[in-house]
Design an enzyme around this catalytic site. Structure first.
Site, PDB file in Angstrom:
ATOM      1  N   LYS A  99       0.884  -1.160   0.000  1.00 14.01           N
ATOM      2  CA  LYS A  99       0.000   0.000   0.000  1.00 14.01           C
ATOM      3  C   LYS A  99       0.921   1.209   0.000  1.00 14.01           C
ATOM      4  O   LYS A  99       1.584   1.499   1.000  1.00 14.01           O
ATOM      5  CB  LYS A  99      -0.912   0.014   1.219  1.00 14.01           C
ATOM      6  CG  LYS A  99      -1.831   1.232   1.235  1.00 14.01           C
ATOM      7  CD  LYS A  99      -2.466   1.459   2.594  1.00 14.01           C
ATOM      8  CE  LYS A  99      -3.131   2.816   2.621  1.00 14.01           C
ATOM      9  NZ  LYS A  99      -3.591   3.204   3.967  1.00 14.01           N
ATOM     10  N   GLY A 160      -7.976   9.566   9.345  1.00 12.83           N
ATOM     11  CA  GLY A 160      -8.295   9.676  10.757  1.00 12.83           C
ATOM     12  C   GLY A 160      -9.361  10.679  11.107  1.00 12.83           C
ATOM     13  O   GLY A 160      -9.643  10.906  12.290  1.00 12.83           O
ATOM     14  N   ALA A 186      -9.486   5.757   4.009  1.00 13.85           N
ATOM     15  CA  ALA A 186      -9.403   6.919   4.901  1.00 13.85           C
ATOM     16  C   ALA A 186     -10.727   7.652   5.006  1.00 13.85           C
ATOM     17  O   ALA A 186     -11.424   7.879   4.013  1.00 13.85           O
ATOM     18  CB  ALA A 186      -8.317   7.907   4.462  1.00 13.85           C
ATOM     19  N   GLY A 187     -11.069   8.012   6.242  1.00 18.68           N
ATOM     20  CA  GLY A 187     -12.230   8.836   6.509  1.00 18.68           C
ATOM     21  C   GLY A 187     -13.433   8.119   7.084  1.00 18.68           C
ATOM     22  O   GLY A 187     -14.348   8.754   7.594  1.00 18.68           O
ATOM     23  N   ASN A 208      -8.785   2.056   9.575  1.00 18.80           N
ATOM     24  CA  ASN A 208      -8.006   1.767  10.763  1.00 18.80           C
ATOM     25  C   ASN A 208      -8.603   2.476  11.975  1.00 18.80           C
ATOM     26  O   ASN A 208      -9.146   1.867  12.889  1.00 18.80           O
ATOM     27  CB  ASN A 208      -6.550   2.170  10.554  1.00 18.80           C
ATOM     28  CG  ASN A 208      -5.643   1.779  11.713  1.00 18.80           C
ATOM     29  OD1 ASN A 208      -4.446   1.981  11.666  1.00 18.80           O
ATOM     30  ND2 ASN A 208      -6.172   1.221  12.788  1.00 18.80           N
ATOM     31  N   THR A 209      -8.558   3.818  11.955  1.00 19.18           N
ATOM     32  CA  THR A 209      -9.002   4.589  13.117  1.00 19.18           C
ATOM     33  C   THR A 209     -10.477   4.363  13.429  1.00 19.18           C
ATOM     34  O   THR A 209     -10.869   4.381  14.599  1.00 19.18           O
ATOM     35  CB  THR A 209      -8.737   6.088  12.893  1.00 19.18           C
ATOM     36  OG1 THR A 209      -7.390   6.275  12.474  1.00 19.18           O
ATOM     37  CG2 THR A 209      -8.958   6.870  14.167  1.00 19.18           C
TER      38      THR A 209
END
Length: 256
Positions: A99, A160, A186-187, A208-209
Site C-alpha cells: 500500500k 483519521g 481513509a475517513g 483503521n481509526t
C-alpha cells in the site's frame, strides 16, 4: 462474503481491509482483526521490528495463515523514502504487495500525487503489486492505472478524520474512469460510512481509526464487517429510483 473479488489474480471474499495501528494493545488489535472478518490487514513497515526477532512484534499477533499482510509506507514524504520502505518490507519477507503512501502535507496528510506516480512507476518495474493511496481525483487515478497500479485507493476524507465519504460524486467518476479495483481508503468513522462507500460500487473499504479509535474496537469491527457486506449487497440489488413526490406503497388499481 457472498461475492469474491480479485487483486492481480488473488481471490478474496471479504471486501473489508483493516489497519493495525492505534490500538491500546496488540491483544485488542488481534481480537478486532478476528471480529472484522477481513482477509487483508495493513502493516506500517516503520512499525515492524525487522531486525531483532527476540522482541515482541505486532506480527506475532497476526495469523499469517489467515490474513494477507499488506505492508504500507505510512509516514513517507518522498518517493525515495516510500520506495526504500517498500523494498525493506519485501526483503524482510512481508509481501510483494504494498500500500503505497507518499504524503505531501503534514497537516492534511493529503498525498503528493507527483511523487506517488514516480514511486508507483519504480515499484511496478521492480515487480511489486502496488496499491497507491491517492486523492479522490479521477485524472490521477487513471494515470496510476496507466503506470501499472493494481488498484487505486482514493480517500473518502482526510486520514483519521472520521468524516465519511465527503465527495461521493468524485468516487463515482473514478469508478467510471478506471478498470482496476477501487478501494475507499481513509475517513470512515462508523458503520454507516462504510455502507455508503460500498453502495457507490467500490470494490472494498480500508479503515483503521474507525475501528481502533472506537470505545469498543471489537464490537466496531463486527459492525464494520456487517456494514461492508450490507453496502455491497445493496449495490448489487440496485436501489429504487428517487422521486420528488410520494408514490403509494399499495397500488390503487382494482380497489373498490
Amino acid at each position: 462474503m457472498f461475492d469474491k473479488w480479485l487483486i492481480v489474480g488473488r481471490e478474496f471474499r471479504s471486501r473489508l481491509i483493516v489497519g493495525t495501528g492505534k490500538y491500546e494493545s496488540f491483544e485488542i488489535m488481534r481480537q478486532a482483526l478476528e471480529a472484522s472478518g477481513a482477509e487483508i490487514v495493513t502493516v506500517a513497515v516503520r512499525r515492524v521490528n525487522l531486525t531483532d526477532k527476540s522482541k515482541e512484534s505486532l506480527l506475532d499477533y497476526i495469523d499469517q495463515e489467515k490474513f494477507t499482510v499488506l505492508p504500507n509506507t505510512a509516514g513517507c514524504y518522498t518517493a525515495k523514502d516510500a520506495i526504500r520502505y517498500a523494498r525493506l518490507g519485501r526483503e524482510a519477507g512481508l509481501s510483494d504487495l504494498v500500500k503505497l503512501e507518499v504524503i505531501g502535507d503534514k497537516r492534511t496528510l493529503f498525498p503528493d500525487n507527483e511523487a506517488l506516480l514516480e514511486a508507483t512507476r519504480v515499484l511496478v518495474k521492480e515487480g511489486f503489486i502496488v496499491l497507491p493511496y491517492t486523492n479522490d481525483d479521477s485524472v490521477v487515478c487513471k494515470k496510476l492505472e496507466d503506470v501499472g497500479a493494481a488498484a487505486v485507493m482514493p480517500l473518502g476524507a482526510p486520514i483519521g478524520s472520521g468524516l465519511g465519504v465527503q465527495n461521493p460524486n468524485n468516487i463515482r467518476i473514478i469508478l467510471e474512469s478506471v478498470s482496476i479495483p477501487v478501494i475507499v481508503d481513509a475517513g470512515v468513522g462508523t458503520a454507516s460510512d462504510a455502507t455508503i462507500a460500498m453502495e457507490l460500487g467500490v470494490d472494498g473499504v480500508l479503515m483503521n481509526t474507525g475501528i481502533a479509535g472506537a470505545k469498543d474496537p471489537v464490537s466496531m469491527a463486527k459492525a464494520m464487517k456487517l456494514a461492508v457486506e450490507s453496502g455491497r449487497l445493496a449495490f448489487l440489488a440496485g436501489r429504487m429510483p428517487k422521486k420528488l413526490y410520494a408514490t403509494a406503497s399499495s397500488p390503487l388499481e382494482g380497489m373498490l
